[in-house]
Scaffold this motif. Structure first.
Motif, PDB file in Angstrom:
ATOM      1  N   LYS A  60       0.822  -1.210   0.000  1.00  0.00           N
ATOM      2  CA  LYS A  60       0.000   0.000   0.000  1.00  0.00           C
ATOM      3  C   LYS A  60       0.857   1.263   0.000  1.00  0.00           C
ATOM      4  N   ILE A  61       1.840   1.321   0.894  1.00  0.00           N
ATOM      5  CA  ILE A  61       2.605   2.561   0.985  1.00  0.00           C
ATOM      6  C   ILE A  61       3.603   2.732  -0.156  1.00  0.00           C
ATOM      7  N   SER A  62       4.056   1.608  -0.740  1.00  0.00           N
ATOM      8  CA  SER A  62       5.005   1.719  -1.854  1.00  0.00           C
ATOM      9  C   SER A  62       4.298   1.951  -3.182  1.00  0.00           C
ATOM     10  N   GLY A  63       3.041   1.511  -3.257  1.00  0.00           N
ATOM     11  CA  GLY A  63       2.325   1.626  -4.515  1.00  0.00           C
ATOM     12  C   GLY A  63       2.632   0.499  -5.480  1.00  0.00           C
ATOM     13  N   PHE A  64       3.398  -0.489  -5.035  1.00  0.00           N
ATOM     14  CA  PHE A  64       3.754  -1.631  -5.882  1.00  0.00           C
ATOM     15  C   PHE A  64       3.128  -2.903  -5.334  1.00  0.00           C
ATOM     16  N   ARG A  65       2.432  -3.638  -6.194  1.00  0.00           N
ATOM     17  CA  ARG A  65       1.946  -4.952  -5.778  1.00  0.00           C
ATOM     18  C   ARG A  65       3.116  -5.930  -5.772  1.00  0.00           C
ATOM     19  N   ALA A  66       3.943  -5.826  -6.803  1.00  0.00           N
ATOM     20  CA  ALA A  66       5.164  -6.620  -6.899  1.00  0.00           C
ATOM     21  C   ALA A  66       6.245  -5.667  -7.415  1.00  0.00           C
ATOM     22  N   PRO A  67       7.309  -5.489  -6.661  1.00  0.00           N
ATOM     23  CA  PRO A  67       8.335  -4.531  -7.077  1.00  0.00           C
ATOM     24  C   PRO A  67       9.167  -5.051  -8.249  1.00  0.00           C
TER      25      PRO A  67
END
Length: 76
Positions: free
Chosen positions: A31-38
């Motif tokens: 949520k905080i990174s905005g990535f589901r999978a980096p």
């Protein structure tokens, strides 16, 4: 924020597993990174953040004092 993270303390969740803690940490970092999978170049930082959040969560749950309840110990 993070509406899909369930409450992990008693009496909301009587037994908390390491998988429960990891899932909550993963959802938070997503949520905080905005990535589901980096991307590959962010994988190490992403995984380290999940581990740090999971450890902080475990420590929090083990030290919370809820009236009438024993402290939570994560189960395998």
């Amino acid at each position: 924020m993070c509406r899909s993270i369930k409450t992990l303390r008693p009496p909301m969740t009587p037994e908390v597993t390491r998988d429960d803690i990891h899932a909550a940490a993963l959802q938070y970092v997503r949520k905080i990174s905005g990535f589901r999978a980096p991307a590959a170049h962010n994988r190490e930082a992403f995984d380290a953040a999940v581990d740090a959040v999971a450890e902080a969560t475990r420590e929090l749950l083990e030290t919370l004092q809820v009236r009438g309840q024993q402290p939570v110990t994560a189960r395998e």
